[in-house]
Design a protein around this motif. Structure first.
Motif, PDB file in Angstrom:
ATOM      1  N   SER A   1       0.826  -1.203   0.000  1.00 18.31           N
ATOM      2  CA  SER A   1       0.000   0.000   0.000  1.00 18.31           C
ATOM      3  C   SER A   1       0.865   1.259   0.000  1.00 18.31           C
ATOM      4  O   SER A   1       0.480   2.271  -0.554  1.00 18.31           O
ATOM      5  N   GLN A   2       2.051   1.192   0.625  1.00 18.23           N
ATOM      6  CA  GLN A   2       2.956   2.342   0.604  1.00 18.23           C
ATOM      7  C   GLN A   2       3.491   2.592  -0.803  1.00 18.23           C
ATOM      8  O   GLN A   2       3.660   3.724  -1.208  1.00 18.23           O
ATOM      9  N   SER A   3       3.757   1.536  -1.552  1.00 15.96           N
ATOM     10  CA  SER A   3       4.291   1.724  -2.902  1.00 15.96           C
ATOM     11  C   SER A   3       3.203   2.164  -3.876  1.00 15.96           C
ATOM     12  O   SER A   3       3.499   2.715  -4.919  1.00 15.96           O
ATOM     13  N   LYS A   4       1.931   1.917  -3.536  1.00 12.68           N
ATOM     14  CA  LYS A   4       0.839   2.362  -4.397  1.00 12.68           C
ATOM     15  C   LYS A   4       0.542   3.850  -4.224  1.00 12.68           C
ATOM     16  O   LYS A   4       0.099   4.492  -5.161  1.00 12.68           O
ATOM     17  N   PHE A   5       0.783   4.394  -3.045  1.00 12.28           N
ATOM     18  CA  PHE A   5       0.471   5.801  -2.779  1.00 12.28           C
ATOM     19  C   PHE A   5       1.200   6.753  -3.732  1.00 12.28           C
ATOM     20  O   PHE A   5       0.560   7.621  -4.330  1.00 12.28           O
ATOM     21  N   PRO A   6       2.525   6.613  -3.922  1.00 10.42           N
ATOM     22  CA  PRO A   6       3.191   7.506  -4.891  1.00 10.42           C
ATOM     23  C   PRO A   6       2.638   7.350  -6.306  1.00 10.42           C
ATOM     24  O   PRO A   6       2.514   8.334  -7.041  1.00 10.42           O
ATOM     25  N   GLN A   7       2.265   6.128  -6.674  1.00  4.65           N
ATOM     26  CA  GLN A   7       1.699   5.895  -8.009  1.00  4.65           C
ATOM     27  C   GLN A   7       0.356   6.600  -8.149  1.00  4.65           C
ATOM     28  O   GLN A   7       0.043   7.150  -9.205  1.00  4.65           O
TER      29      GLN A   7
ATOM     30  N   ILE B   1      -1.401   8.645 -19.138  1.00  3.66           N
ATOM     31  CA  ILE B   1      -0.617   8.271 -17.960  1.00  3.66           C
ATOM     32  C   ILE B   1      -1.529   8.161 -16.743  1.00  3.66           C
ATOM     33  O   ILE B   1      -1.361   7.269 -15.911  1.00  3.66           O
ATOM     34  N   GLY B   2      -2.482   9.069 -16.645  1.00  6.80           N
ATOM     35  CA  GLY B   2      -3.429   9.020 -15.536  1.00  6.80           C
ATOM     36  C   GLY B   2      -4.239   7.740 -15.527  1.00  6.80           C
ATOM     37  O   GLY B   2      -4.625   7.240 -14.468  1.00  6.80           O
ATOM     38  N   LEU B   3      -4.502   7.186 -16.701  1.00  5.95           N
ATOM     39  CA  LEU B   3      -5.234   5.929 -16.790  1.00  5.95           C
ATOM     40  C   LEU B   3      -4.336   4.723 -16.539  1.00  5.95           C
ATOM     41  O   LEU B   3      -4.717   3.790 -15.843  1.00  5.95           O
ATOM     42  N   LYS B   4      -3.138   4.765 -17.132  1.00  5.93           N
ATOM     43  CA  LYS B   4      -2.238   3.616 -17.058  1.00  5.93           C
ATOM     44  C   LYS B   4      -0.804   4.148 -17.099  1.00  5.93           C
ATOM     45  O   LYS B   4      -0.303   4.510 -18.161  1.00  5.93           O
ATOM     46  N   ALA B   5      -0.180   4.192 -15.948  1.00  7.88           N
ATOM     47  CA  ALA B   5       1.117   4.861 -15.810  1.00  7.88           C
ATOM     48  C   ALA B   5       2.208   4.268 -16.697  1.00  7.88           C
ATOM     49  O   ALA B   5       3.097   4.992 -17.153  1.00  7.88           O
ATOM     50  N   ASP B   6       2.160   2.986 -16.968  1.00  5.51           N
ATOM     51  CA  ASP B   6       3.237   2.398 -17.765  1.00  5.51           C
ATOM     52  C   ASP B   6       3.065   2.605 -19.269  1.00  5.51           C
ATOM     53  O   ASP B   6       3.836   2.081 -20.065  1.00  5.51           O
TER      54      ASP B   6
ATOM     55  N   SER C   1       9.430   1.894 -13.454  1.00  2.00           N
ATOM     56  CA  SER C   1       9.524   1.426 -12.069  1.00  2.00           C
ATOM     57  C   SER C   1       8.651   2.304 -11.187  1.00  2.00           C
ATOM     58  O   SER C   1       7.965   3.201 -11.669  1.00  2.00           O
ATOM     59  N   ASP C   2       8.712   2.058  -9.899  1.00  2.21           N
ATOM     60  CA  ASP C   2       7.949   2.882  -8.966  1.00  2.21           C
ATOM     61  C   ASP C   2       8.364   4.343  -9.083  1.00  2.21           C
ATOM     62  O   ASP C   2       9.532   4.644  -9.318  1.00  2.21           O
ATOM     63  N   VAL C   3       7.403   5.207  -8.906  1.00  4.81           N
ATOM     64  CA  VAL C   3       7.675   6.641  -8.962  1.00  4.81           C
ATOM     65  C   VAL C   3       8.311   7.041  -7.636  1.00  4.81           C
ATOM     66  O   VAL C   3       7.724   6.859  -6.581  1.00  4.81           O
ATOM     67  N   GLY C   4       9.507   7.577  -7.708  1.00  2.00           N
ATOM     68  CA  GLY C   4      10.209   7.964  -6.488  1.00  2.00           C
ATOM     69  C   GLY C   4      10.015   9.431  -6.164  1.00  2.00           C
ATOM     70  O   GLY C   4       9.409  10.183  -6.924  1.00  2.00           O
ATOM     71  N   VAL C   5      10.575   9.823  -5.034  1.00  2.00           N
ATOM     72  CA  VAL C   5      10.437  11.202  -4.565  1.00  2.00           C
ATOM     73  C   VAL C   5      11.103  12.180  -5.534  1.00  2.00           C
ATOM     74  O   VAL C   5      10.673  13.317  -5.664  1.00  2.00           O
TER      75      VAL C   5
END
Length: 169
Positions: A7-13, A57-62, A127-131
């Motif tokens: 759930s933490q990795s989903k929040f930035p996404q 991107i808002g619909l599907k980030a990849d 990959s995951d969106v970082g800070v």
């Protein structure tokens, strides 16, 4: 514990997608207000393309990893960078400091925003969106919306603008 990390990795996404949907809305609004501009078609494409790309991107980030998205984004960045360079040179040569009071300054700022945003979006689906991507995204998302509202509320700032800039909204 694994669920908490997930759930933490989903929040930035979620924030990343929300920023792109907000920027899509902003670019769509910028596309719409071009309707009164003498060279509307050019500027509608200039803002409409990023609006669509951000919406995707808002619909599907990849989606940023697909060839059509990358090609269209790269083409837009290339052409917009050339126009931004020409407009920037004009502003510099004419020693214009209050750029929002000149048509070229507003065009320069808007296109520069599209270039910066699309560059920020490049390969964001890998990959995951970082800070490092998320913090600028939030700041960039808030800035044009707040600026637009500020200029919209303060009619004195828009008093010297051409009529086509004051009648779209």
């Amino acid at each position: 514990m694994g669920e908490s990390k997930n759930s933490q990795s989903k929040f930035p996404q979620i924030i990343w997608k929300a920023c792109n949907l907000c920027m899509s809305f902003f670019f769509a609004l910028a596309t719409y207000v071009q309707v009164n501009d003498p060279d509307a078609a050019i500027w509608m494409v200039g803002y409409g393309v990023p609006a669509i790309l951000c919406f995707l991107i808002g619909l599907k980030a990849d989606v940023t990893e697909t060839l059509p998205w990358r090609r269209l984004a790269n083409l837009h960045v290339l052409i917009s960078s050339a126009v931004v360079s020409l407009l920037g040179w004009t502003l510099y040569k004419e020693r214009i400091t209050n750029i929002f009071q000149r048509e070229e300054g507003r065009e320069f700022s808007g296109l520069l925003l599209t270039v910066v945003w699309l560059l920020l979006c490049r390969h964001s689906g890998r990959s995951d969106v970082g800070v490092g991507r998320l913090f600028p995204a939030v700041a960039i998302t808030v800035f044009p919306i707040v600026s637009w509202l500020y200029y919209y509320i303060n009619k004195d700032l828009r008093s010297s603008w051409p009529s086509h800039c004051n009648t779209a909204i």
